[in-house]
Write a protein that holds these residues in place. Structure first.
Motif, PDB file in Angstrom:
ATOM      1  N   ASP A   1       0.876  -1.170   0.000  1.00 29.34           N
ATOM      2  CA  ASP A   1       0.000   0.000   0.000  1.00 29.34           C
ATOM      3  C   ASP A   1       0.915   1.222   0.000  1.00 29.34           C
ATOM      4  OD1 ASP A   1      -1.671   2.139   0.507  1.00 29.34           O
ATOM      5  OD2 ASP A   1      -2.689   1.191   2.197  1.00 29.34           O
ATOM      6  N   LEU A   2       1.007   1.889  -1.138  1.00 31.14           N
ATOM      7  CA  LEU A   2       1.943   3.009  -1.242  1.00 31.14           C
ATOM      8  C   LEU A   2       1.563   4.176  -0.342  1.00 31.14           C
ATOM      9  CD1 LEU A   2       2.772   2.938  -5.053  1.00 31.14           C
ATOM     10  CD2 LEU A   2       4.141   2.109  -3.137  1.00 31.14           C
ATOM     11  N   TRP A   3       0.278   4.344  -0.056  1.00 32.70           N
ATOM     12  CA  TRP A   3      -0.114   5.405   0.880  1.00 32.70           C
ATOM     13  C   TRP A   3       0.428   5.099   2.269  1.00 32.70           C
ATOM     14  CZ3 TRP A   3      -1.362   9.919  -0.748  1.00 32.70           C
ATOM     15  CH2 TRP A   3      -1.985  10.068  -1.978  1.00 32.70           C
ATOM     16  N   GLU A   4       0.337   3.843   2.674  1.00 34.66           N
ATOM     17  CA  GLU A   4       0.882   3.445   3.977  1.00 34.66           C
ATOM     18  C   GLU A   4       2.405   3.540   3.966  1.00 34.66           C
ATOM     19  OE1 GLU A   4       1.154  -0.532   6.736  1.00 34.66           O
ATOM     20  OE2 GLU A   4      -0.596  -0.293   5.454  1.00 34.66           O
ATOM     21  N   PHE A   5       2.994   3.115   2.858  1.00 40.56           N
ATOM     22  CA  PHE A   5       4.442   3.130   2.698  1.00 40.56           C
ATOM     23  C   PHE A   5       5.011   4.542   2.888  1.00 40.56           C
ATOM     24  CE2 PHE A   5       8.048   3.544  -0.276  1.00 40.56           C
ATOM     25  CZ  PHE A   5       8.909   2.623   0.272  1.00 40.56           C
ATOM     26  N   TYR A   6       4.341   5.558   2.333  1.00 46.75           N
ATOM     27  CA  TYR A   6       4.818   6.937   2.423  1.00 46.75           C
ATOM     28  C   TYR A   6       4.127   7.752   3.510  1.00 46.75           C
ATOM     29  CZ  TYR A   6       7.592   6.357  -1.788  1.00 46.75           C
ATOM     30  OH  TYR A   6       8.531   5.946  -2.689  1.00 46.75           O
ATOM     31  N   ASP A   7       3.376   7.123   4.398  1.00 45.51           N
ATOM     32  CA  ASP A   7       2.656   7.861   5.435  1.00 45.51           C
ATOM     33  C   ASP A   7       3.584   8.662   6.341  1.00 45.51           C
ATOM     34  OD1 ASP A   7       0.094   8.510   6.739  1.00 45.51           O
ATOM     35  OD2 ASP A   7       1.023   7.476   8.448  1.00 45.51           O
ATOM     36  N   ASP A   8       4.733   8.089   6.712  1.00 41.06           N
ATOM     37  CA  ASP A   8       5.665   8.841   7.561  1.00 41.06           C
ATOM     38  C   ASP A   8       6.165  10.098   6.855  1.00 41.06           C
ATOM     39  OD1 ASP A   8       5.467   7.211   9.776  1.00 41.06           O
ATOM     40  OD2 ASP A   8       7.287   6.066   9.333  1.00 41.06           O
ATOM     41  N   TYR A   9       6.317  10.044   5.541  1.00 39.84           N
ATOM     42  CA  TYR A   9       6.702  11.245   4.786  1.00 39.84           C
ATOM     43  C   TYR A   9       5.552  12.246   4.796  1.00 39.84           C
ATOM     44  CZ  TYR A   9       7.521  14.353   0.865  1.00 39.84           C
ATOM     45  OH  TYR A   9       7.655  15.468   0.083  1.00 39.84           O
ATOM     46  N   ILE A  10       4.359  11.778   4.499  1.00 39.57           N
ATOM     47  CA  ILE A  10       3.197  12.669   4.471  1.00 39.57           C
ATOM     48  C   ILE A  10       3.006  13.342   5.826  1.00 39.57           C
ATOM     49  CG2 ILE A  10       0.674  12.719   4.277  1.00 39.57           C
ATOM     50  CD1 ILE A  10       0.995  10.466   2.135  1.00 39.57           C
ATOM     51  N   GLN A  11       3.199  12.588   6.911  1.00 39.73           N
ATOM     52  CA  GLN A  11       3.024  13.127   8.264  1.00 39.73           C
ATOM     53  C   GLN A  11       4.201  13.990   8.720  1.00 39.73           C
ATOM     54  OE1 GLN A  11       0.101  12.904   9.650  1.00 39.73           O
ATOM     55  NE2 GLN A  11      -0.590  11.569   8.006  1.00 39.73           N
ATOM     56  N   GLY A  12       5.270  14.038   7.922  1.00 43.33           N
ATOM     57  CA  GLY A  12       6.421  14.868   8.263  1.00 43.33           C
ATOM     58  C   GLY A  12       7.399  14.205   9.221  1.00 43.33           C
ATOM     59  N   LYS A  13       7.378  12.872   9.298  1.00 41.88           N
ATOM     60  CA  LYS A  13       8.253  12.149  10.218  1.00 41.88           C
ATOM     61  C   LYS A  13       9.546  11.680   9.572  1.00 41.88           C
ATOM     62  CE  LYS A  13       4.300  10.383  12.807  1.00 41.88           C
ATOM     63  NZ  LYS A  13       3.569   9.159  13.161  1.00 41.88           N
ATOM     64  N   LYS A  14       9.495  11.296   8.288  1.00 40.26           N
ATOM     65  CA  LYS A  14      10.667  10.794   7.566  1.00 40.26           C
ATOM     66  C   LYS A  14      10.694  11.397   6.165  1.00 40.26           C
ATOM     67  CE  LYS A  14      10.899   6.119   9.523  1.00 40.26           C
ATOM     68  NZ  LYS A  14      10.844   4.689   9.172  1.00 40.26           N
ATOM     69  N   GLU A  15      11.898  11.650   5.677  1.00 37.49           N
ATOM     70  CA  GLU A  15      12.049  12.104   4.301  1.00 37.49           C
ATOM     71  C   GLU A  15      11.776  10.934   3.351  1.00 37.49           C
ATOM     72  OE1 GLU A  15      12.397  15.146   3.358  1.00 37.49           O
ATOM     73  OE2 GLU A  15      13.105  16.113   5.192  1.00 37.49           O
ATOM     74  N   ILE A  16      11.523  11.229   2.101  1.00 36.94           N
ATOM     75  CA  ILE A  16      11.258  10.192   1.103  1.00 36.94           C
ATOM     76  C   ILE A  16      12.400   9.188   1.053  1.00 36.94           C
ATOM     77  CG2 ILE A  16      11.022   9.755  -1.381  1.00 36.94           C
ATOM     78  CD1 ILE A  16       9.522  12.461  -1.521  1.00 36.94           C
ATOM     79  N   ALA A  17      13.620   9.668   1.075  1.00 36.15           N
ATOM     80  CA  ALA A  17      14.781   8.772   1.009  1.00 36.15           C
ATOM     81  C   ALA A  17      14.788   7.800   2.183  1.00 36.15           C
ATOM     82  CB  ALA A  17      16.070   9.574   0.973  1.00 36.15           C
TER      83      ALA A  17
END
Length: 85
Positions: A56-72
């Motif tokens: 689930d790509l939304w779940e995969f990038y959730d930390d980025y969306i929430q501002g917790k982790k950068e994409i990398a």
């Protein structure tokens, strides 16, 4: 040569072919949550090609969306899980 697109760079005349325009920063410090959602939305296919996929790509990038982790960091975390399987 790199021209602000993610894709195959093959010569200076054409720079990079295909890919996503990243001339704007994708860093958390430079984006709002709404902008980060829009960035990820551009990357997720609109067709049904991922319906049978367990990712689930939304779940995969959730930390980025929430501002917790950068994409990398999200990508590195995913890559490390692939190496453990």
């Amino acid at each position: 040569m790199f021209d602000g697109k993610v894709g195959l760079c093959y010569n200076e005349a054409k720079s990079c072919s295909g890919g996503t325009d990243i001339s704007q920063s994708t860093r958390i410090a430079d984006t709002t949550k709404a902008q980060r959602i829009a960035i990820i939305r551009k990357w997720i296919p609109q067709d049904t090609s991922l319906e049978d996929c367990d990712i689930d790509l939304w779940e995969f990038y959730d930390d980025y969306i929430q501002g917790k982790k950068e994409i990398a960091e999200c990508n590195a975390a995913f890559a490390s899980t692939l190496g453990n399987n």
